[in-house]
Design an enzyme around this catalytic site. Structure first.
Site, PDB file in Angstrom:
ATOM      1  N   TYR A   1     -40.730 -11.607 -31.529  1.00 50.50           N
ATOM      2  CA  TYR A   1     -40.947 -10.567 -30.531  1.00 50.50           C
ATOM      3  C   TYR A   1     -40.228  -9.287 -30.917  1.00 50.50           C
ATOM      4  CZ  TYR A   1     -36.226 -11.057 -28.520  1.00 50.50           C
ATOM      5  OH  TYR A   1     -34.868 -11.056 -28.328  1.00 50.50           O
TER       6      TYR A   1
ATOM      7  N   ARG B   1     -39.443  -4.175 -38.441  1.00 56.24           N
ATOM      8  CA  ARG B   1     -38.670  -5.388 -38.153  1.00 56.24           C
ATOM      9  C   ARG B   1     -39.592  -6.513 -37.690  1.00 56.24           C
ATOM     10  NH1 ARG B   1     -33.726  -5.147 -33.988  1.00 56.24           N
ATOM     11  NH2 ARG B   1     -35.470  -4.950 -32.526  1.00 56.24           N
TER      12      ARG B   1
ATOM     13  N   HIS C   1     -45.636 -30.476 -35.585  1.00 55.75           N
ATOM     14  CA  HIS C   1     -44.693 -29.458 -36.047  1.00 55.75           C
ATOM     15  C   HIS C   1     -45.258 -28.558 -37.142  1.00 55.75           C
ATOM     16  CE1 HIS C   1     -41.940 -31.878 -33.765  1.00 55.75           C
ATOM     17  NE2 HIS C   1     -40.883 -31.173 -34.105  1.00 55.75           N
TER      18      HIS C   1
ATOM     19  N   LYS D   1     -36.126 -12.024 -35.270  1.00 51.70           N
ATOM     20  CA  LYS D   1     -36.195 -11.840 -33.816  1.00 51.70           C
ATOM     21  C   LYS D   1     -37.194 -12.849 -33.268  1.00 51.70           C
ATOM     22  CE  LYS D   1     -35.962  -7.929 -30.591  1.00 51.70           C
ATOM     23  NZ  LYS D   1     -34.689  -8.251 -29.953  1.00 51.70           N
TER      24      LYS D   1
ATOM     25  N   GLU E   1     -22.239 -10.881 -33.431  1.00 53.84           N
ATOM     26  CA  GLU E   1     -22.878  -9.944 -32.515  1.00 53.84           C
ATOM     27  C   GLU E   1     -22.710 -10.485 -31.107  1.00 53.84           C
ATOM     28  OE1 GLU E   1     -27.138  -9.809 -33.211  1.00 53.84           O
ATOM     29  OE2 GLU E   1     -27.259 -11.970 -33.417  1.00 53.84           O
TER      30      GLU E   1
ATOM     31  N   LEU F   1     -28.792  -9.923 -35.825  1.00 56.88           N
ATOM     32  CA  LEU F   1     -30.068  -9.215 -35.800  1.00 56.88           C
ATOM     33  C   LEU F   1     -29.845  -7.797 -36.343  1.00 56.88           C
ATOM     34  CD1 LEU F   1     -33.023  -9.664 -34.666  1.00 56.88           C
ATOM     35  CD2 LEU F   1     -32.345  -7.985 -32.957  1.00 56.88           C
TER      36      LEU F   1
END
Ligand SMILES: Cc1ncc(COP(=O)(O)O)c(C=O)c1O
Length: 280
Positions: free
Chosen positions: A31, A50, A100, A145, A177, A201
């Site tokens: 996302y 990104r 999977h 992300k 972070e 990230l």
């Protein structure tokens, strides 16, 4: 609210996906969240780059070109009745029988919505915010992300339980972070940011902050930050698309230094307000 799902703009209540979507079953997707000021997306090319990096990281083909993404995002923005927005977009590996391994012929699911951009309150900017700290126990690909966010969700809940806004994490004794933000510190007038390795990230706001520092001649360094240095820093900041830059003034219930936002933060906050898009 008008949202976008697989080629259609439609009311949120009418947007439906099948329960076998791999986003639902496995958290198998990525996302982005793009901040929008006065109808203008901030650093859209960087967010789309990104997105591509995250898609490559989970081996999922990008369903759209950059131009198509931009057109869809601008259309979604235009359909909202408010000017400052946070455009959320996600791409999952689509709907398939549960197994999977990647399905052979599933089409990716593309969903986008836009909410009012919830930037920090004047009081939060003025007084700074509280964080708690924790050991970073997430996986080793925090540079992607992905929508599999339960590790970050559990971290954020530690902060929520303590009445704080964020959980600042350390792995093997070094700053990584926070649950939904990057963390920078200031030591003796120099901004110090942890390197953009696979454990954090690569924040678009982190990059913007360091760029603004460079343009304004504020000294900065990118290097690993030991936990003791972070907790003894003169200033600590959170950065993210919704928080912009925000000073941390309380850590684990006690004041960080003087307990008020520092001078380098004030400078950076002012720069950020100048540089973000204004009404055309
Ligand atoms: C874990 C994490 N780190 C950092 C950030 C900050 O990234 P950006 O500045 O691109 O919003 C986010 C943003 O949501 C995040 O979820």
């Amino acid at each position: 609210m008008t949202v976008y799902l697989n080629g259609q703009f439609l009311p949120l209540e009418d947007a439906r996906i099948p329960v076998l979507d791999r986003g639902f079953i496995y958290g198998d997707g990525v996302y982005e969240l793009v901040p929008v000021y006065q109808g203008q997306p901030f650093r859209l090319p960087q967010h789309l780059a990104r997105l591509q990096r995250s898609l490559d990281g989970i081996r999922l083909a990008n369903p759209h070109t950059e131009a198509q993404w931009e057109a869809l995002i601008r259309e979604l923005i235009a359909r909202q009745p408010f000017a400052d927005q946070g455009v959320y977009l996600q791409v999952t590996r689509g709907v398939a029988r549960r197994d999977h391994a990647f399905p052979k012929d599933a089409a990716p699911t593309v969903f986008m919505m836009s909410n009012p951009l919830a930037t920090p309150s004047a009081e939060q900017v003025e007084r700074g915010v509280a964080v708690v700290t924790a050991d970073d126990n997430r996986w080793h690909r925090c540079d992607l992300k992905t929508i599999s966010l339960v590790g970050n969700v559990l971290m954020r809940q530690l902060a929520a339980d303590a009445g704080a806004v964020e959980t600042v994490m350390f792995r093997d004794g070094f700053l990584t972070e926070a649950s939904a933000s990057n963390v920078l510190i200031v030591v003796a007038g120099t901004i110090v940011a942890p390197p953009k390795d696979s454990l954090i990230l690569p924040g678009i706001t982190y990059d913007a902050t360091l760029e603004f520092a460079q343009e304004a001649g504020l000294p900065f360094e990118v290097r690993p930050v030991p936990k003791a240095e972070a907790l003894g820093a003169d200033e600590m900041w959170l950065s993210s698309s919704t928080k912009e830059v925000l000073a941390v003034t309380t850590v684990d219930g006690g004041p960080l230094r003087s307990g008020v936002p520092g001078p380098v933060f004030r400078r950076m906050h002012a720069l950020f307000q100048q540089k973000k898009p204004h009404r055309p």
